[in-house]
Design an enzyme around this catalytic site. Structure first.
Site, PDB file in Angstrom:
ATOM      1  N   LYS A  39       0.860  -1.178   0.000  1.00 55.16           N
ATOM      2  CA  LYS A  39       0.000   0.000   0.000  1.00 55.16           C
ATOM      3  C   LYS A  39       0.899   1.231   0.000  1.00 55.16           C
ATOM      4  CE  LYS A  39      -3.992  -2.212   0.924  1.00 55.16           C
ATOM      5  NZ  LYS A  39      -3.469  -3.568   1.092  1.00 55.16           N
ATOM      6  N   CYS A  40       0.346   2.351  -0.435  1.00 60.83           N
ATOM      7  CA  CYS A  40       1.041   3.627  -0.267  1.00 60.83           C
ATOM      8  C   CYS A  40       1.468   3.748   1.187  1.00 60.83           C
ATOM      9  CB  CYS A  40       0.111   4.778  -0.653  1.00 60.83           C
ATOM     10  SG  CYS A  40       0.651   6.400  -0.069  1.00 60.83           S
ATOM     11  N   GLY A  41       2.644   4.324   1.439  1.00 62.97           N
ATOM     12  CA  GLY A  41       3.173   4.423   2.795  1.00 62.97           C
ATOM     13  C   GLY A  41       2.301   5.166   3.772  1.00 62.97           C
ATOM     14  N   HIS A  42       1.321   5.917   3.264  1.00 60.89           N
ATOM     15  CA  HIS A  42       0.436   6.671   4.153  1.00 60.89           C
ATOM     16  C   HIS A  42      -0.981   6.104   4.165  1.00 60.89           C
ATOM     17  CE1 HIS A  42       3.783   9.535   3.401  1.00 60.89           C
ATOM     18  NE2 HIS A  42       3.681   9.613   4.708  1.00 60.89           N
ATOM     19  N   LEU A  43      -1.125   4.842   3.732  1.00 64.60           N
ATOM     20  CA  LEU A  43      -2.391   4.130   3.848  1.00 64.60           C
ATOM     21  C   LEU A  43      -2.266   3.049   4.918  1.00 64.60           C
ATOM     22  CD1 LEU A  43      -3.390   3.586   0.094  1.00 64.60           C
ATOM     23  CD2 LEU A  43      -4.468   5.161   1.716  1.00 64.60           C
TER      24      LEU A  43
END
Length: 561
Positions: free
Chosen positions: A227-231
């Site tokens: 996942k995106c690092g901020h999800l």
């Protein structure tokens, strides 16, 4: 007539290629191989690779090179980047840049930013190799980001040639007074998880180097669980598995003889799941259940499904189970068990001191150690809370991220810890922890647009100085990964709204007048695109074609002169 003997001034591989086929077997091929091994050993001993650890030998690399000699432009750019990083790191100063999504943004950044960044998130949402855009789940074809690297590297080369041609038309005095823009900025690219097993990492690294990337970052998430690092929902891989990825990329570039930089990224500051419990370095952070009455989550969910429970019912139960169940590390379970048995604080501290001294102590040894202080065995089961996919729960946080950064450091040129919010103090603590063990090791910081920078209490001065403040702590390379995407959205949003009601007045006010005020060379977009450059080439090839030149009489850009 036979060809003359190969020149001794040629690289050994080139000289070997020019030998008659009958002379290649035996002594000549042995000499080439030995020369390759010697060259690789000397190369690895250079300052470029100081502090870099490899689990393989120069002979391993030489035997995989073949007999051809290649030179890659990306290797020159990598040396350029390495030198720039060393220079800035020594001064405690930053190299800060913004993610670019197209050649327009590349050309506008080149006079002001010293490196170019290409984001996997942006590629996933803007331009994949199948044109199927989607969120950043790392599920786009693995040639997507390398293709974007090639696109921008070729654009860099085009605008460099265009500028070179323009400057050759100036007098020496004009050239000396006209600023030179270095369009050939080193490209840093997003390698995500490596897009598969180690053979996929090898192929991806090769493609990046061939297409022009000076450096590539690889993250410690699971391919397929990325996942995106901020999800939320990120799944980590064991520490050793990610080290293997870093070594695979390095090995590929060693085979190619290129100096591309390996950037190791960890998402363990917020990643709360891990794919396997095989690596003892991860054991202190893997969570389990200390209550023997708790039923295994995955088995319970499967039973519910077999009885016909709906997906919504299963989701509700799972969320409630995770929220109501207390997940602990083995050490936490052991301490609670000791306290329940009335073990003295001195003995508890003795146990904790032993685990602190050996943070890589595996679960079996931790159980054996705890048994020395308790009358009954410590109940701890990290299989009970495993997810339906089989993932283990992981104690995310800066402690885990710091440990992983330290583990990756010997195998990487730069380290990147993805963080949940922008904080100078947290960054400083991380930088000092890493650099106390690895002096001079530079770190990467994502100045992410996923942060609500306006909500973190920064003063205007603090916001302005943030980049330079953390650069002093070793965060030499800093990037706004999606600045290009957001800036395009912002200007398009403004223009679209105003153009609807104000027509060409809006275009002039929002775009054309601003281009002129800023000195933006896209104001004359025909010239920017290289029309004059191509006219010059065509004129050199064929005389008497002045009437068909694109920038001749009738070209409307003359209105801007």
């Amino acid at each position: 007539m036979a060809a003359s003997a190969p020149s001794n001034s040629l690289p050994p591989a080139d000289s070997y290629q020019l030998l008659p086929e009958a002379q290649k077997a035996g002594a000549a091929e042995d000499a080439l191989y030995e020369a390759q091994v010697k060259e690789i050993e000397e190369w690895w001993a250079s300052p470029r690779f100081a502090g870099i650890r490899r689990p393989y030998s120069a002979a391993d690399v030489a035997s995989k090179r073949g007999s051809q000699h290649f030179r890659y432009p990306s290797s020159v750019m990598a040396t350029k980047l390495f030198n720039l990083i060393r220079e800035r790191e020594a001064k405690g100063e930053p190299i800060h840049t913004m993610g670019a999504i197209d050649p327009v943004q590349m050309t506008q950044q080149a006079p002001h930013q010293e490196v170019l960044y290409i984001s996997g998130w942006a590629c996933s949402s803007v331009l994949t190799s199948t044109n199927e855009v989607s969120p950043d789940f790392g599920d786009y074809p693995y040639n997507t980001v390398p293709n974007q690297v090639q696109r921008l590297a070729k654009a860099q080369s085009m605008h460099d040639r265009k500028q070179w041609d323009t400057r050759r038309k100036m007098s020496p005095d004009e050239r000396s007074k006209t600023p030179y823009t270095d369009y050939l900025r080193p490209i840093i690219a997003d390698g995500d998880t490596g897009h598969g097993g180690l053979s996929a990492v090898l192929k991806l690294a090769k493609l990046f180097a061939e297409n022009g990337a000076a450096a590539v970052h690889f993250e410690d998430q699971l391919h397929g669980g990325k996942k995106c690092g901020h999800l939320a929902g990120k799944v980590l891989v064991p520490t050793g598995e990610h080290i293997n990825r870093l070594n695979a990329a390095r090995f590929q570039w060693d085979v190619m003889g290129s100096e591309n930089l390996v950037i190791a990224r960890t998402d363990s500051e917020s990643g709360r799941l891990i794919s396997s419990a095989i690596d003892v370095r991860d054991h202190e952070f893997i969570l389990g259940i200390a209550d023997p009455a708790v039923e295994p989550l995955a088995e319970t969910l499967q039973s519910m499904e077999a009885r016909g429970a709906t997906g919504a019912e299963i989701d509700v139960f799972e969320a409630k189970w995770v929220k109501s169940s207390t997940l602990v590390t083995f050490d936490e379970a052991a301490v609670a068990h000791m306290k329940k048995e009335g073990v003295s604080q001195a003995k508890i501290d003795e146990y904790l001191s032993a685990t602190a001294l050996d943070r890589d102590m595996g679960i079996s040894r931790r159980r054996a150690l705890a048994s020395q202080f308790t009358e009954t065995p410590v109940y701890f089961n990290w299989d009970v809370p495993r997810t339906r996919e089989g993932y283990y729960h992981f104690r995310a946080g800066m402690e885990a991220a710091t440990k992983r950064a330290l583990a990756f450091a010997p195998y990487a040129d730069l380290l990147w810890v993805e963080t949940g919010d922008p904080n100078v103090e947290v960054a400083a603590k991380l930088g000092r922890a890493v650099r106390s063990v690895n002096p001079g090791k530079s770190l990467v910081y994502n100045l992410s647009p996923s942060f609500n920078w306006m909500a973190h209490g920064f003063s205007e001065e603090g916001l302005k100085s943030f980049i330079w403040d953390i650069a002093k702590e070793g965060f030499t390379l800093q990037l706004i990964s999606l600045a290009g995407l957001h800036s395009t959205a912002t200007i398009t949003n403004e223009l679209a709204k105003k153009f609807k009601t104000d027509g060409m007045k809006a275009y002039v006010e929002v775009v054309q007048r601003r281009e002129k005020e800023l000195g933006c060379d896209v104001l004359t977009h025909q010239k920017w695109s290289g029309a004059s450059y191509i006219d010059g080439i065509l004129g050199a090839i064929q005389s008497g074609n002045s009437s068909s030149r694109s920038m001749g009489e009738g070209n409307t850009e003359g209105q801007f002169d």
